[in-house]
Design an enzyme around this catalytic site. Structure first.
Site, PDB file in Angstrom:
ATOM      1  N   ASP A  97       8.745   6.013   7.758  1.00 49.23           N
ATOM      2  CA  ASP A  97       9.713   4.966   7.445  1.00 49.23           C
ATOM      3  C   ASP A  97      11.012   5.535   6.876  1.00 49.23           C
ATOM      4  O   ASP A  97      12.105   5.037   7.182  1.00 49.23           O
ATOM      5  CB  ASP A  97       9.111   3.957   6.464  1.00 49.23           C
ATOM      6  CG  ASP A  97       8.083   3.055   7.118  1.00 49.23           C
ATOM      7  OD1 ASP A  97       8.066   2.992   8.362  1.00 49.23           O
ATOM      8  OD2 ASP A  97       7.290   2.415   6.395  1.00 49.23           O
TER       9      ASP A  97
ATOM     10  N   LYS B 167      -7.282   1.674   8.246  1.00 47.16           N
ATOM     11  CA  LYS B 167      -7.902   1.081   7.049  1.00 47.16           C
ATOM     12  C   LYS B 167      -6.795   0.737   6.052  1.00 47.16           C
ATOM     13  O   LYS B 167      -6.304   1.583   5.325  1.00 47.16           O
ATOM     14  CB  LYS B 167      -8.890   2.083   6.438  1.00 47.16           C
ATOM     15  CG  LYS B 167      -9.448   1.680   5.078  1.00 47.16           C
ATOM     16  CD  LYS B 167     -10.381   0.488   5.172  1.00 47.16           C
ATOM     17  CE  LYS B 167     -11.218   0.374   3.903  1.00 47.16           C
ATOM     18  NZ  LYS B 167     -10.457   0.176   2.676  1.00 47.16           N
TER      19      LYS B 167
ATOM     20  N   SER C 170      -6.526   5.443   5.102  1.00 49.24           N
ATOM     21  CA  SER C 170      -6.165   5.005   3.757  1.00 49.24           C
ATOM     22  C   SER C 170      -4.993   5.784   3.181  1.00 49.24           C
ATOM     23  O   SER C 170      -3.857   5.601   3.598  1.00 49.24           O
ATOM     24  CB  SER C 170      -7.394   5.071   2.844  1.00 49.24           C
ATOM     25  OG  SER C 170      -8.370   4.142   3.258  1.00 49.24           O
TER      26      SER C 170
END
Length: 701
Positions: A482, A496, A471
């Site tokens: 990224d 998740k 999470s």
């Protein structure tokens, strides 16, 4: 920014609450009471409408879907196919030909009919098992026991079931013999186990049957959506309102076993160092000398009731470690129930230096067990309330003052927490920009962004993750990856990537006097700023550790019917760096191949995978003992080899008297095997980027 909290699905029970009353033992429920009520009919109608309108995965209640609901309900009741007969199932399927239409009308007769037959079949099987216990078992014949599953054909007749149960009882008997139980102890324990199974099934009330069936319905949609009956909702409210007290473990039900899903930072279970994800709880006892009660075959809620209790009291758990398979070494762990304080979950730091591959370099490490935020203090207006971001900012400043050359963020076993903290923590390492995208059930995409200019740390960065990082951890790691801000090292994360909300069903039936319960609904999905979801795949590290080869059956990937990985358009963001890690990965692989610590960790992962993949075991005692001894020796030999290489004398955790200080040191050394290699990888990157005499890290306001 909206506050969102997200953790593991509610099908897991979190043992963080205090028992305030002593409950009387429930009595057997008459069969005449096991029929659907008008309230359950209303609840079923509302659940269907809410799922069709608001669930993230579009639901169409057709005949194929209804057939899957029936199949999942039978699996929930009889996961190993050891109770129902083929003719029972054929009758159920014939009676459920129009289940889709029945569900739309809230008609639940088939669900209760199936349960009444199930209760009868359980009684028959238990009676047979008890009769087998009165007989004699031979453990020197060549015979195997197959772990049945939902893929096993249904038994054609009672004789076929009798044979399955003969082998099952023999397997249960042998497993306890291998755990050094006397024959009298084995018979007594198994008799109580089987009798307890029949007793608990007779105690199922109408609400229990309804909840079991409706959860088969919701899990056919997706595994994180679940229904809570009024009584379950009440327990959930207690767990949210009371202070965090208990043993600090998240449990789930796996067939007849209660399994530790994860442990909570700062809780007695994790602090003991003896309870880990995947371990099975076989027994529970109260106090230092209370009798051990076998809990195999118990409902998860009943096991929770046994384990939870007041702060300061002792509970003893009989644990079957994940790596040991179906027999020894079973161990007993005594835990003192205690309050889990925010500071116990707080981020901590240390420095790794004297790196063989980078003499003179220092790498600071910040361990973050959870993404926490003291919402109560914040709501009351306290200016200096505790949060992950605030604590990490302070730790960064301290580490930079100590002259670190690079920073490692350790997110291993971090199961999530506050979305706001995941966003603001990312903001410590980027200037401004998007962090995560959230897409709701209607297709609307909302971007959570760091809007606070400036960075707390601009130096070389790496993030260490493992299979339990979930999470919020995945959101942070994905954003760092990224942006090209730092290296991601370790194992693929949990996967998740969905968001749940809790819905009171009564809000859809104005004026309804009866409590219809609540629905935990998946209503959104997280997407990386690059467009891909963290769902299912998790975050793939730039540099993988070898243990990653053995986790295919873990995390979201292991959940039946999980939402698939998908992608949306990227958010508008600008990379801050392009990291080249091929050379770093090669250097790391060369070190790891020679490292006894990684050999030990890889062997552990291999053993766990071996146990998980095992479909059949021998019922010949000599073979089982030899196999158990082989596994135990493999496990111990690699650990002892590593510890001795580090100059430590291995501690025998099963000895009567254990040197707790030495044991704690041993655990810490093992826990840092991966973080030390991650530090070496980061140090390699620092030297490759700027040479061995480049500038040190700097901190920013």
């Amino acid at each position: 920014m909206k506050q969102r909290l997200f953790r593991f699905p509610l099908l897991f029970a979190v043992l963080l609450i205090t028992a305030t009353t002593t409950l009387a033992a429930p009595s057997s429920v008459p069969l005449s009471e096991l029929f659907p009520s008008p309230t359950q009919t209303k609840a079923a109608i509302v659940i269907n409408k809410v799922l069709e309108r608001y669930h993230y995965r579009k639901v169409s209640l057709d005949r194929d879907f209804a057939a899957s609901v029936l199949e999942r309900y039978l699996k929930a009741l009889d996961p190993n196919r050891t109770f129902f007969l083929a003719r029972d199932v054929e009758r159920f399927q014939n009676g459920a030909r129009h289940l889709d239409e029945s569900l739309r009308r809230g008609e639940l007769d088939i669900a209760f009919d199936i349960f009444r037959v199930y209760r009868m079949r359980v009684g028959e099987r238990v009676a047979h098992a008890l009769k087998l216990l009165d007989g004699r078992f031979e453990f020197d014949t060549a015979e195997t026991f197959t772990f049945e599953s939902d893929k096993t054909p249904w038994a054609r007749d009672a004789a076929e079931l009798d044979e399955r149960w003969r082998k099952r009882v023999k397997h249960d008997y042998l497993s306890l013999r291998l755990a050094d139980k006397s024959d009298d102890e084995v018979r007594d324990r198994l008799r109580k186990r089987y009798e307890g199974l029949a007793r608990r099934i007779r105690q199922f009330k109408g609400d229990d049957v309804f909840q079991t069936f409706m959860n088969a319905y919701t899990e056919t949609v997706e595994p994180h959506t679940s229904y809570m009956s009024p009584s379950t909702s009440e327990n959930f409210d207690i767990s949210m309102k009371l202070s965090l007290e208990g043993i600090g473990a998240v449990l789930r039900s796996d067939n007849e076993y209660t399994v530790v899903q994860s442990t909570v930072p700062g809780g007695p279970a994790r602090e003991s160092g003896q309870i880990h994800g995947g371990d099975q709880i076989l027994g529970v006892a109260q106090g230092l000398d209370g009798p051990m009660e076998d809990v195999v075959g118990w409902r998860l809620e009943d096991v929770v009731d046994k384990i939870r209790g007041p702060k300061g009291s002792v509970v003893r758990l009989q644990i079957q470690p994940k790596t040991s398979g179906s027999s020894k070494p079973v161990r007993e762990v005594a835990l003192v129930r205690n309050e889990i304080k925010l500071e116990d979950q707080a981020a901590k730091s240390y420095v790794i230096e004297d790196l063989a591959n980078a003499p003179g370099l220092k790498v600071g490490v910040i361990e973050i067990p959870a993404f926490y935020r003291d919402f109560e203090a914040e709501g009351s207006g306290t200016a200096d309330f505790r949060s992950t971001t605030r604590d990490v900012r302070r730790l960064i400043n301290d580490l930079v003052m100590r002259g670190i050359d690079g920073l490692l963020i350790d997110l291993r076993a971090n199961g999530g927490g506050s979305l706001a903290e995941a966003t603001s923590l990312t903001g410590l390492f980027i200037d401004t920009g998007p962090v995560v995208q959230v897409k709701d059930a209607f297709g609307k995409v909302e971007v959570e962004a760091d809007r606070d200019p400036g960075m707390a740390y601009t130096g070389p960065l790496a993030v260490l993750v493992d299979r339990e990082s979930a999470s919020a951890s995945e959101i942070f790691a994905a954003a760092i990856q990224d942006y090209g801000r730092g290296l991601i090292i370790g194992e693929p994360t949990f996967g998740k990537g969905t968001v749940q909300t809790l819905i009171d069903l009564n809000r859809y039936v104005p004026g309804e006097k009866s409590d219809l319960g609540r629905l935990r609904l998946t209503m959104a999905e997280f997407f990386r700023i690059s467009g891909g979801s963290t769902q299912l795949r998790g975050v793939e590290p730039d540099i993988r550790f070898p243990s990653a080869d053995y986790i295919s059956g873990h995390g979201e990937r292991a959940l039946d019917n999980a939402l698939p990985w998908t992608q949306i358009d990227p958010a508008g963001f600008k990379k801050v760096g392009e990291l080249r890690f091929d050379a770093l990965a090669r250097r790391s692989a060369e070190r790891v191949a020679k490292d006894p610590g990684f050999k030990m960790l890889t062997e552990r992962s291999r053993l766990v995978r071996e146990v998980e993949d095992q479909k059949r075991v021998s019922l010949r005692e000599s073979e089982r003992r030899a196999e158990d001894e082989r596994r135990n020796q493999r496990f111990k030999a690699d650990q002892e080899r590593f510890l001795r290489a580090r100059g430590l004398t291995p501690v025998d955790e099963e000895a009567d008297q254990v040197d707790e200080e030495a044991l704690e040191k041993q655990r810490k050394v093992i826990a840092r095997i991966e973080s030390e290699e991650a530090a070496r990888i980061l140090a390699d990157g620092i030297l490759m980027q700027r040479g061995s005499n480049g500038p040190r890290a700097v901190m920013r306001d």
